[in-house]
Design a protein around this motif. Structure first.
Motif, PDB file in Angstrom:
ATOM      1  N   ILE A   1      34.627  75.076  40.625  1.00 32.26           N
ATOM      2  CA  ILE A   1      34.016  74.142  41.561  1.00 32.26           C
ATOM      3  C   ILE A   1      34.768  74.256  42.875  1.00 32.26           C
ATOM      4  O   ILE A   1      35.987  74.088  42.915  1.00 32.26           O
ATOM      5  CB  ILE A   1      34.069  72.701  41.028  1.00 32.26           C
ATOM      6  CG1 ILE A   1      33.068  72.532  39.881  1.00 32.26           C
ATOM      7  CG2 ILE A   1      33.743  71.704  42.141  1.00 32.26           C
ATOM      8  CD1 ILE A   1      33.104  71.151  39.244  1.00 32.26           C
ATOM      9  N   VAL A   2      34.058  74.607  43.914  1.00 31.34           N
ATOM     10  CA  VAL A   2      34.689  74.798  45.214  1.00 31.34           C
ATOM     11  C   VAL A   2      34.760  73.477  45.968  1.00 31.34           C
ATOM     12  O   VAL A   2      35.750  73.167  46.619  1.00 31.34           O
ATOM     13  CB  VAL A   2      33.899  75.830  46.058  1.00 31.34           C
ATOM     14  CG1 VAL A   2      34.575  76.056  47.388  1.00 31.34           C
ATOM     15  CG2 VAL A   2      33.760  77.138  45.291  1.00 31.34           C
ATOM     16  N   ALA A   3      33.701  72.710  45.846  1.00 34.50           N
ATOM     17  CA  ALA A   3      33.669  71.436  46.547  1.00 34.50           C
ATOM     18  C   ALA A   3      32.785  70.457  45.796  1.00 34.50           C
ATOM     19  O   ALA A   3      31.840  70.848  45.120  1.00 34.50           O
ATOM     20  CB  ALA A   3      33.155  71.616  47.962  1.00 34.50           C
ATOM     21  N   MET A   4      33.134  69.210  45.934  1.00 32.70           N
ATOM     22  CA  MET A   4      32.374  68.161  45.266  1.00 32.70           C
ATOM     23  C   MET A   4      32.361  66.958  46.192  1.00 32.70           C
ATOM     24  O   MET A   4      33.415  66.462  46.568  1.00 32.70           O
ATOM     25  CB  MET A   4      33.092  67.829  43.952  1.00 32.70           C
ATOM     26  CG  MET A   4      32.214  67.135  42.958  1.00 32.70           C
ATOM     27  SD  MET A   4      32.959  67.207  41.327  1.00 32.70           S
ATOM     28  CE  MET A   4      32.016  65.910  40.535  1.00 32.70           C
ATOM     29  N   SER A   5      31.181  66.548  46.600  1.00 34.77           N
ATOM     30  CA  SER A   5      31.159  65.419  47.517  1.00 34.77           C
ATOM     31  C   SER A   5      30.140  64.383  47.075  1.00 34.77           C
ATOM     32  O   SER A   5      29.089  64.718  46.535  1.00 34.77           O
ATOM     33  CB  SER A   5      30.863  65.905  48.942  1.00 34.77           C
ATOM     34  OG  SER A   5      29.785  66.805  48.920  1.00 34.77           O
ATOM     35  N   PRO A   6      30.455  63.122  47.309  1.00 37.81           N
ATOM     36  CA  PRO A   6      29.561  62.049  46.883  1.00 37.81           C
ATOM     37  C   PRO A   6      28.251  62.064  47.663  1.00 37.81           C
ATOM     38  O   PRO A   6      28.232  62.378  48.855  1.00 37.81           O
ATOM     39  CB  PRO A   6      30.336  60.768  47.193  1.00 37.81           C
ATOM     40  CG  PRO A   6      31.674  61.173  47.673  1.00 37.81           C
ATOM     41  CD  PRO A   6      31.643  62.626  47.998  1.00 37.81           C
TER      42      PRO A   6
ATOM     43  N   ARG B   1      29.447  72.164  44.766  1.00 36.86           N
ATOM     44  CA  ARG B   1      29.331  73.555  45.202  1.00 36.86           C
ATOM     45  C   ARG B   1      30.151  74.425  44.249  1.00 36.86           C
ATOM     46  O   ARG B   1      31.347  74.198  44.050  1.00 36.86           O
ATOM     47  CB  ARG B   1      29.856  73.716  46.629  1.00 36.86           C
ATOM     48  CG  ARG B   1      29.770  75.145  47.134  1.00 36.86           C
ATOM     49  CD  ARG B   1      30.646  75.315  48.343  1.00 36.86           C
ATOM     50  NE  ARG B   1      30.102  74.599  49.491  1.00 36.86           N
ATOM     51  CZ  ARG B   1      29.431  75.198  50.468  1.00 36.86           C
ATOM     52  NH1 ARG B   1      29.255  76.493  50.446  1.00 36.86           N
ATOM     53  NH2 ARG B   1      28.962  74.506  51.466  1.00 36.86           N
ATOM     54  N   PHE B   2      29.478  75.409  43.653  1.00 37.06           N
ATOM     55  CA  PHE B   2      30.151  76.262  42.683  1.00 37.06           C
ATOM     56  C   PHE B   2      30.640  77.554  43.332  1.00 37.06           C
ATOM     57  O   PHE B   2      30.150  77.962  44.387  1.00 37.06           O
ATOM     58  CB  PHE B   2      29.199  76.598  41.526  1.00 37.06           C
ATOM     59  CG  PHE B   2      28.849  75.406  40.682  1.00 37.06           C
ATOM     60  CD1 PHE B   2      29.667  75.000  39.656  1.00 37.06           C
ATOM     61  CD2 PHE B   2      27.689  74.685  40.929  1.00 37.06           C
ATOM     62  CE1 PHE B   2      29.352  73.899  38.882  1.00 37.06           C
ATOM     63  CE2 PHE B   2      27.354  73.583  40.162  1.00 37.06           C
ATOM     64  CZ  PHE B   2      28.193  73.191  39.134  1.00 37.06           C
TER      65      PHE B   2
END
Ligand SMILES: [Zn+2]
Length: 116
Positions: free
Chosen positions: A83-88, A97-98
Motif C-alpha cells: 500500500i503506497v498511500a491510504m487516505s480518508p 493506492r497500491f
C-alpha cells in the motif's frame, strides 16, 4: 469510561504489518488484519468489477477454443503488493493506492469490516 457507541465502527488505528497486511483497530475494540492482496481483490471500482466479469463473459459466448497462451502476470503483479498511500474519503471510507499503480478503489469501512 463510557465511550459513545456509534452505529458504524470507525478505524481508530491503521498500521501496515511486516507481512504485507493491513492492521485495523476499530472503535468497537475489535482488531483485524487484511492482506494487501485481499484488499486489492476486494476492490469495487468499475475497472476491477469489469475485470472480474471477463471470464464469465467468455464462457457465455460458448466459443471453446483451447489456447496455448495462458494468462501471465505482469511484472508488477509478481512483485509483492504494497500500500503506497491510504487516505480518508469523507468519514466513511478510505481510498487506497497500491504499489501496482492501482488507486481507483474506495474502501468503505463496512467493506473493510466484512473482509476476513
Ligand atoms: Zn479497482
Amino acid at each position: 469510561m463510557a465511550p459513545q457507541t456509534p452505529d458504524e465502527p470507525v478505524p481508530v488505528r491503521l498500521e501496515k504489518t511486516e507481512n504485507g497486511e493491513l492492521f485495523i483497530q476499530w472503535s468497537d475494540s475489535t482488531e483485524q488484519t487484511i492482506s494487501f492482496r485481499k484488499l486489492r481483490d476486494n476492490c469495487r471500482c468499475a475497472n476491477c468489477i469489469e475485470k472480474r466479469m471477463e471470464p464469465a463473459k467468455e464462457s457465455i459466448s460458448g466459443e471453446k477454443k483451447l489456447s496455448n497462451i495462458l494468462p501471465v502476470l505482469s511484472l508488477q503483479e509478481t512483485m509483492p503488493l504494497d500500500i503506497v498511500a491510504m487516505s480518508p474519503v469523507g468519514n466513511y471510507a478510505y481510498s487506497i493506492r497500491f504499489s501496482d499503480g492501482h488507486s481507483a478503489g474506495i474502501f468503505p469501512y463496512e467493506l473493510l469490516k466484512s473482509i476476513d
